[in-house]
Design a protein around this motif. Structure first.
Motif, PDB file in Angstrom:
ATOM      1  N   ALA A 413       0.704  -1.086  -0.045  1.00 11.10           N
ATOM      2  CA  ALA A 413      -0.217   0.152  -0.296  1.00 11.10           C
ATOM      3  C   ALA A 413       0.664   1.141  -0.374  1.00 11.10           C
ATOM      4  N   ARG A 414       2.568   1.573   0.813  1.00 13.71           N
ATOM      5  CA  ARG A 414       3.114   2.172   1.041  1.00 13.71           C
ATOM      6  C   ARG A 414       3.454   2.734  -0.365  1.00 13.71           C
ATOM      7  N   ASP A 415       4.368   1.431  -0.997  1.00 10.98           N
ATOM      8  CA  ASP A 415       5.105   1.694  -1.945  1.00 10.98           C
ATOM      9  C   ASP A 415       4.449   1.445  -3.518  1.00 10.98           C
ATOM     10  N   GLY A 416       3.135   0.922  -3.650  1.00  4.69           N
ATOM     11  CA  GLY A 416       1.848   1.185  -4.637  1.00  4.69           C
ATOM     12  C   GLY A 416       1.740   2.919  -4.276  1.00  4.69           C
ATOM     13  N   ALA A 417       1.154   3.851  -3.217  1.00  4.36           N
ATOM     14  CA  ALA A 417       0.914   4.882  -3.030  1.00  4.36           C
ATOM     15  C   ALA A 417       1.962   5.707  -4.001  1.00  4.36           C
ATOM     16  N   GLU A 418       3.310   5.866  -3.926  1.00  2.00           N
ATOM     17  CA  GLU A 418       4.452   6.162  -4.279  1.00  2.00           C
ATOM     18  C   GLU A 418       4.273   6.539  -5.754  1.00  2.00           C
ATOM     19  N   LEU A 419       4.211   4.399  -6.239  1.00  2.00           N
ATOM     20  CA  LEU A 419       4.051   4.470  -8.122  1.00  2.00           C
ATOM     21  C   LEU A 419       2.396   4.909  -8.508  1.00  2.00           C
ATOM     22  N   ILE A 420       1.801   5.563  -7.890  1.00  2.87           N
ATOM     23  CA  ILE A 420       0.582   6.268  -7.904  1.00  2.87           C
ATOM     24  C   ILE A 420       1.029   7.859  -8.231  1.00  2.87           C
ATOM     25  N   ARG A 421       1.613   8.390  -7.364  1.00  4.50           N
ATOM     26  CA  ARG A 421       2.457   9.587  -7.120  1.00  4.50           C
ATOM     27  C   ARG A 421       2.921  10.061  -8.882  1.00  4.50           C
ATOM     28  N   GLN A 422       4.071   8.983  -9.028  1.00  2.00           N
ATOM     29  CA  GLN A 422       4.500   8.654 -10.051  1.00  2.00           C
ATOM     30  C   GLN A 422       3.986   9.020 -11.578  1.00  2.00           C
ATOM     31  N   GLY A 423       2.932   8.801 -11.139  1.00  2.00           N
ATOM     32  CA  GLY A 423       1.384   8.875 -12.363  1.00  2.00           C
ATOM     33  C   GLY A 423       1.375   7.099 -12.560  1.00  2.00           C
ATOM     34  N   TYR A 424       1.466   5.926 -12.227  1.00  5.88           N
ATOM     35  CA  TYR A 424       1.263   4.769 -12.767  1.00  5.88           C
ATOM     36  C   TYR A 424      -0.506   4.770 -12.124  1.00  5.88           C
ATOM     37  N   LYS A 425      -1.418   3.534 -12.550  1.00  2.00           N
ATOM     38  CA  LYS A 425      -2.217   3.428 -12.934  1.00  2.00           C
ATOM     39  C   LYS A 425      -1.697   2.458 -11.829  1.00  2.00           C
ATOM     40  N   ALA A 426      -2.625   1.061 -10.815  1.00  2.00           N
ATOM     41  CA  ALA A 426      -3.173  -0.174 -10.133  1.00  2.00           C
ATOM     42  C   ALA A 426      -3.803  -0.882 -11.897  1.00  2.00           C
ATOM     43  N   SER A 427      -3.762  -0.911 -12.566  1.00  2.00           N
ATOM     44  CA  SER A 427      -4.442  -1.809 -13.370  1.00  2.00           C
ATOM     45  C   SER A 427      -4.534  -3.271 -13.137  1.00  2.00           C
ATOM     46  N   LYS A 428      -3.754  -4.211 -12.629  1.00  2.00           N
ATOM     47  CA  LYS A 428      -4.951  -4.991 -12.323  1.00  2.00           C
ATOM     48  C   LYS A 428      -4.577  -5.892 -11.299  1.00  2.00           C
ATOM     49  N   PHE A 429      -5.169  -6.977 -10.062  1.00  2.00           N
ATOM     50  CA  PHE A 429      -4.369  -6.762  -8.982  1.00  2.00           C
ATOM     51  C   PHE A 429      -4.940  -8.819  -8.540  1.00  2.00           C
ATOM     52  N   CYS A 430      -3.789  -9.257  -8.460  1.00  2.00           N
ATOM     53  CA  CYS A 430      -4.635 -10.494  -7.658  1.00  2.00           C
ATOM     54  C   CYS A 430      -3.547 -11.474  -6.719  1.00  2.00           C
ATOM     55  N   VAL A 431      -4.395 -11.896  -5.710  1.00  2.00           N
ATOM     56  CA  VAL A 431      -3.563 -12.364  -4.320  1.00  2.00           C
ATOM     57  C   VAL A 431      -3.221 -14.106  -4.828  1.00  2.00           C
ATOM     58  N   MET A 432      -2.617 -14.199  -4.002  1.00  2.00           N
ATOM     59  CA  MET A 432      -1.378 -15.639  -4.173  1.00  2.00           C
ATOM     60  C   MET A 432      -1.504 -16.696  -2.857  1.00  2.00           C
ATOM     61  N   ASP A 433      -2.142 -17.672  -2.794  1.00  2.00           N
ATOM     62  CA  ASP A 433      -2.345 -18.709  -2.030  1.00  2.00           C
ATOM     63  C   ASP A 433      -0.446 -19.614  -1.347  1.00  2.00           C
ATOM     64  N   MET A 434       0.441 -18.305  -1.817  1.00  2.00           N
ATOM     65  CA  MET A 434       0.940 -19.087  -1.116  1.00  2.00           C
ATOM     66  C   MET A 434       1.266 -20.018   0.326  1.00  2.00           C
ATOM     67  N   PHE A 435       0.821 -19.300   1.707  1.00  2.00           N
ATOM     68  CA  PHE A 435       0.644 -20.277   2.499  1.00  2.00           C
ATOM     69  C   PHE A 435      -0.803 -20.374   2.798  1.00  2.00           C
ATOM     70  N   PRO A 436      -1.446 -21.500   2.164  1.00  2.00           N
ATOM     71  CA  PRO A 436      -3.051 -21.876   3.489  1.00  2.00           C
ATOM     72  C   PRO A 436      -2.283 -21.890   4.202  1.00  2.00           C
ATOM     73  N   HIS A 437      -3.773 -21.630   4.821  1.00  3.35           N
ATOM     74  CA  HIS A 437      -3.924 -21.662   6.674  1.00  3.35           C
ATOM     75  C   HIS A 437      -3.073 -20.991   7.014  1.00  3.35           C
ATOM     76  N   THR A 438      -2.418 -20.254   7.096  1.00  2.00           N
ATOM     77  CA  THR A 438      -1.381 -19.683   7.702  1.00  2.00           C
ATOM     78  C   THR A 438      -2.213 -17.322   7.351  1.00  2.00           C
ATOM     79  N   SER A 439      -1.984 -16.850   8.286  1.00  3.35           N
ATOM     80  CA  SER A 439      -2.112 -15.063   7.918  1.00  3.35           C
ATOM     81  C   SER A 439      -1.488 -14.584   6.488  1.00  3.35           C
ATOM     82  N   HIS A 440      -0.380 -15.151   6.711  1.00  2.65           N
ATOM     83  CA  HIS A 440       0.501 -14.883   5.237  1.00  2.65           C
ATOM     84  C   HIS A 440      -0.098 -14.768   4.093  1.00  2.65           C
ATOM     85  N   VAL A 441       0.036 -13.714   3.356  1.00  2.00           N
ATOM     86  CA  VAL A 441      -0.746 -13.088   2.042  1.00  2.00           C
ATOM     87  C   VAL A 441       0.192 -12.434   1.048  1.00  2.00           C
TER      88      VAL A 441
END
Length: 449
Positions: A413-441
């Motif tokens: 969120a912090r780093d993305g906000a800096e990229l938005i400030r630089q003129g980028y748009k967040a065009s695509k997003f997805c989550v990855m279930d790298m660690f099922p059954h944990t809180s890590h995402v």
């Protein structure tokens, strides 16, 4: 559904006052999940985080810790269960500190994680991705190909303890089998205690790092001083009987005891082999790692005139696949040994359009020759602390696309906000279930001009 006792129920740490004396209700209504996989409840405007509770449930609880702005509690009984509550499959669940969400149906875990990341991007980063694509996920059991196992010895009788930390404690829980580990690692886990029990002492071993490639694995023991030859030989036999090789880590260097392991993994639908050594970072979930690379390739839509910068490139997990489509790839990593490994991997793959460099990515990069050459696309796969320092330096390149691979939603969120400030748009997003059954995402976000 009938009432259920919580798997997490235990006597809370000193709770100086009863709930009645604090004007707390006997039960709580859970309105959501926190990023730590705890239930969220509200009482008189104060948030209460309830371990073991799920969204929509009514629970009995005990306050474990009080703070000025929030309280922490343990679920002791589920009065009204969520329809998504399931029976955990691990016998150690609730005691072991490894998993947080086995009591929530797997597909609902992924939905909850996706919602949590999107909430943090909007609330902390003040931006919303234009599109959300389906999550990347695989098997929720026997998926983990590397792990750290704690080793200790009981003072009263010298019995070895091999396992993971107890929930909320630094003490070890004896674990004979872990359902999320791949089978070859579980075999070692189940036999290691017997080998150590035959020794006079195993106090000089603090933990074991187990990692598995496609053909062989490495068992690396962290030791405080050299082990007796007889114990070393027994451990070597255990390792080799199970297609592992034994290594010792004395805190200064890692050395093989006998032959070195042939550690590598092949990316699906590719002939590219990624070699690694004990101590190197690799993605623990092979299936999701392959899906992640494929999606990165799809989103970046590489052409033979693209010049790609891969930051935090490791042993070349992204760099090598990118180099099969792009004109050239520059990989930058902070650990010199991993830079050497990436170079060797590129050479073995016959990829002569890759270059790898070591650099501290928290420092000024502008004077470095590779940085001055410019890039059309950038991939960033930072640690949990994120990549704000290097992202601020990328503004001068004004490249078409930046793909951010995140293991920490707040840093994203912090780093993305800096990229938005630089003129980028967040065009695509997805989550990855790298660690099922944990809180890590983990998640992917494509930023585009």
């Amino acid at each position: 559904m009938k009432k259920q006792n919580s798997l997490f129920a235990r006597k809370p740490a000193k709770s100086p006052k009863s709930k009645a004396s604090m004007d707390y209700p006997e039960t709580l209504e859970i309105i959501g999940l926190s990023h730590e996989a705890r239930g969220i409840a509200k009482h008189n405007g104060k948030t209460i985080f309830v371990t073991g509770a799920l969204t929509g449930e009514t629970v009995r609880y005990e306050i474990s810790k009080k703070h000025r702005r929030f309280d922490e509690a343990e679920c002791v009984e589920v009065i009204t269960p969520s329809p998504n509550r399931v029976e955990p499959f691990c016998q150690y669940y609730g005691q072991c500190g490894g998993c947080d969400l086995q009591h929530l149906e797997h597909s609902e875990q992924i939905k909850a994680k996706e919602s949590l990341v999107l909430d943090q991007l909007q609330r902390l980063g003040k931006f919303n991705p234009e599109s959300t694509t389906p999550p990347l996920s695989g098997s929720d059991q026997e998926y983990r190909r590397s792990c750290r196992i704690g080793i200790n010895q009981l003072m009263r009788d010298g019995t070895p303890i091999i396992g993971f930390r107890r929930r909320g404690s630094s003490k070890l829980l004896q674990v004979d089998n872990c359902p999320i580990l791949i089978n070859p690692i579980n075999k070692i886990l189940g036999k290691l205690k017997a080998v150590l029990s035959e020794a006079d002492s195993c106090k000089e071993i603090t933990h074991a790092e187990l990692s598995m490639g496609d053909q062989q694995g490495a068992m690396t023991l962290r030791i405080k001083k050299p082990l007796p030859e007889s114990l070393s030989s027994s451990l070597q036999k255990l390792a080799e009987d199970n297609e592992f090789r034994l290594y010792f880590d004395n805190g200064q260097q890692i050395n093989a005891f006998g032959d070195e392991a042939d550690l590598s993994y092949q990316l699906e639908k590719s002939e590219t082999q990624i070699g690694f050594k004990p101590g190197d970072f690799i993605q623990v979930n092979a299936s999701v790692n392959t899906q992640m690379i494929n999606r990165a390739m799809d989103w970046l839509d590489l052409k033979d005139n693209d010049r790609v910068l891969d930051l935090f490139s490791g042993v070349g997990n992204f760099s090598l696949p990118l180099a099969t489509k792009a004109g050239s790839v520059i990989g930058v990593e902070g650990v010199e040994d991993m830079v050497q490994r990436a170079q060797n991997n590129a050479k073995q793959a016959g990829l002569n359009n890759c270059e790898f460099y070591r650099a501290d990515l928290s420092k000024d990069l502008k004077a470095l020759p590779w940085y001055k050459q410019g890039f059309s696309k950038i991939l960033i796969d930072p640690p949990r602390t994120g990549a704000l320092e290097v992202i601020k330096q990328l503004e001068q390149h004004q490249c078409d696309q930046i793909l951010y691979v995140s293991c920490n939603p707040s840093a994203l969120a912090r780093d993305g906000a800096e990229l938005i400030r630089q003129g980028y748009k967040a065009s695509k997003f997805c989550v990855m279930d790298m660690f099922p059954h944990t809180s890590h995402v983990e998640s992917l976000v494509l930023f585009e001009k």
